[in-house]
Design a protein around this motif. Structure first.
Motif, PDB file in Angstrom:
ATOM      1  N   ARG A 165       0.809  -1.290  -0.004  1.00 13.56           N
ATOM      2  CA  ARG A 165      -0.052   0.045  -0.010  1.00 13.56           C
ATOM      3  C   ARG A 165       0.742   1.319   0.018  1.00 13.56           C
ATOM      4  NH1 ARG A 165      -5.296  -0.027   0.558  1.00 13.56           N
ATOM      5  NH2 ARG A 165      -5.560   2.126   1.877  1.00 13.56           N
TER       6      ARG A 165
ATOM      7  N   TYR B 111      -0.537  -3.262  -9.781  1.00 11.41           N
ATOM      8  CA  TYR B 111      -0.185  -2.428  -8.638  1.00 11.41           C
ATOM      9  C   TYR B 111       1.488  -2.147  -9.020  1.00 11.41           C
ATOM     10  CZ  TYR B 111      -3.251  -2.474  -4.494  1.00 11.41           C
ATOM     11  OH  TYR B 111      -3.998  -2.361  -3.579  1.00 11.41           O
ATOM     12  N   SER B 128      -8.885   2.330  -3.842  1.00  9.22           N
ATOM     13  CA  SER B 128      -8.322   2.293  -2.459  1.00  9.22           C
ATOM     14  C   SER B 128      -8.817   3.610  -1.439  1.00  9.22           C
ATOM     15  CB  SER B 128      -6.779   2.664  -2.602  1.00  9.22           C
ATOM     16  OG  SER B 128      -6.439   2.644  -1.042  1.00  9.22           O
ATOM     17  N   GLU B 153      -7.290   1.386   7.837  1.00  7.30           N
ATOM     18  CA  GLU B 153      -5.974   1.365   6.856  1.00  7.30           C
ATOM     19  C   GLU B 153      -5.250  -0.074   7.252  1.00  7.30           C
ATOM     20  OE1 GLU B 153      -4.691   3.459   4.798  1.00  7.30           O
ATOM     21  OE2 GLU B 153      -2.913   2.439   4.676  1.00  7.30           O
ATOM     22  N   SER B 157      -4.770  -2.877   4.584  1.00  9.88           N
ATOM     23  CA  SER B 157      -3.253  -3.453   4.355  1.00  9.88           C
ATOM     24  C   SER B 157      -3.281  -5.030   4.446  1.00  9.88           C
ATOM     25  CB  SER B 157      -2.604  -2.772   5.568  1.00  9.88           C
ATOM     26  OG  SER B 157      -2.417  -1.428   5.289  1.00  9.88           O
ATOM     27  N   ASP B 160      -4.935  -6.631   1.338  1.00  4.18           N
ATOM     28  CA  ASP B 160      -3.775  -6.407   0.387  1.00  4.18           C
ATOM     29  C   ASP B 160      -2.654  -7.279   0.355  1.00  4.18           C
ATOM     30  OD1 ASP B 160      -5.406  -4.653  -1.185  1.00  4.18           O
ATOM     31  OD2 ASP B 160      -3.809  -2.774  -0.841  1.00  4.18           O
TER      32      ASP B 160
END
Lengths: 211, 211
Positions: A165, B111, B128, B153, B157, B160
């Motif tokens: 991220r 990404y 995101s 957050e 994370s 992901d």
DNA sequence: TTTGATTGATTGATCGTTCAATTAAAAATA
DNA sequence: TATTTTTAATTGAACGATCAATCAATCAAA
């Protein structure tokens, strides 16, 4: 210019240039010529020392893995308690010098590339297995094995997630915030699994609707 | 063969072929010719419908983002409580059809590519931001805003991270295990932050040695 | 004089892109 | 209905650019 014993220095600067070039151009579009120019040498020299583009990229990956591993190992050597070892592993993963934009770009590219390159895949798997193994071992002081394994996998996921991220953000990397996020995960998981083990009535996640 | 109204079908099969080709060849080495062959058409046709290789790859990325977004939106529409909304978002991210090897390979590549391609970067950032915003909103029912933002957050994370670590594994994807890991994070964080807020003496993470 | 370091022009292959030609469905005409 | 015309879909050969890899020549330290 040709002095003797240039090899080590050339290899070092070419690898550093590779990381920067991936950062600036992207892994796919990076060329030997760009890397060489950035390292201040000719394209031919990169081939002379690394044999091929693939081998230069592989050497760069090994270098990053090695640096990360060394940093963590050094911190682990200083850690006195299992809890301190957990923190050492976490902090080691966000060490300045590692947790930089250019390095993050390279890691991302390697993860992507490892999917189709067996040699890269092997390296990443070994590193990943060692990380999880270290985490599991330290977590055993707080949790039974199955829980420790689960939390270790979760911690590794959280670390990778915070890394990936980073690639989306504009602000400069904030290692402390990253560490806090992962530490919070570990801390909360230890508490949660202990509470469950002690038979406390903990609220269960809402299963939602069937898919 | 030329029937009328082929465009939609060709676009669909070319995008599907792109995902598969990235899975098999890797993003960097994928060629228009391979994608076209996989879709059962000539290379020229890919250019006819998409204009360029870059645009085909961008369209593929938009397609994946759209599918993922739709899946989550559908689940959110059915969720009745804030907790159920959290679970809907999490489960939506690991929906079968999304959480597949080929799709994971494509996401990883995007990404990586987004780091140097402003258009891709913008798309990923928007997605995101929406994810974190949705998570934060639902978490507000359980936590004060600063904590909710932190946990949101962290959840993003973790999602992901679970995705990226899939790319390293051999066994087929296990959506249920993935969901459990993220749910455990959310559950434990809510408990931890509540405990801290209520002034309980919670063990603090070992700060370790200074870097 | 020897030797390793270094260059840069060259080669050969790959690949994105273009485009003129071809196909067959659909529409128009007889 | 049969025939012609139109039109979108589709191909594949050709072009041009890029780039990894090679190598013979050059350079300067030992």
């Amino acid at each position: 210019m040709p002095r003797i014993g240039m090899e080590a220095e050339r290899r070092r600067s070419l690898i550093a240039a590779t990381v920067d070039a991936i950062h600036e151009q992207g892994y796919c579009d990076v060329t030997i010529a760009q890397i060489a120019r950035k390292a201040g040498v000719s394209g031919g020299l990169a081939h002379h020392y690394f044999g091929s583009k693939d081998q230069l990229l592989a050497a760069t990956m090994r270098h990053l893995l090695h640096e990360l591993g060394e940093g963590i190992r050094a911190r682990l050597a200083e850690a006195q308690t299992p809890r301190a070892r957990l923190s050492a592993i976490i902090a080691g993963n966000f060490e300045t010098g590692q947790f930089r934009e250019a390095v993050i770009a390279a890691w991302l590219a390697f993860y992507s590339q490892a999917r189709t390159n067996p040699a890269s895949q092997r390296l990443l798997r070994i590193y990943s297995a060692r990380l999880v193994s270290n985490l599991t071992h330290s977590l055993r002081s707080f949790l039974p094995l199955p829980d420790a394994q689960l939390v270790a996998e979760g911690t590794a996921s959280m670390i990778d997630g915070v890394w990936i991220r980073r690639a989306l953000k504009e602000a400069p990397p904030d290692p402390e915030a990253a560490i806090r996020l992962v530490e919070d995960y570990v801390e909360a998981q230890i508490l949660l699994h202990r509470a469950r083990a002690s038979g406390a009535t903990t609220p269960q996640p809402d299963p939602g609707l069937p898919a």
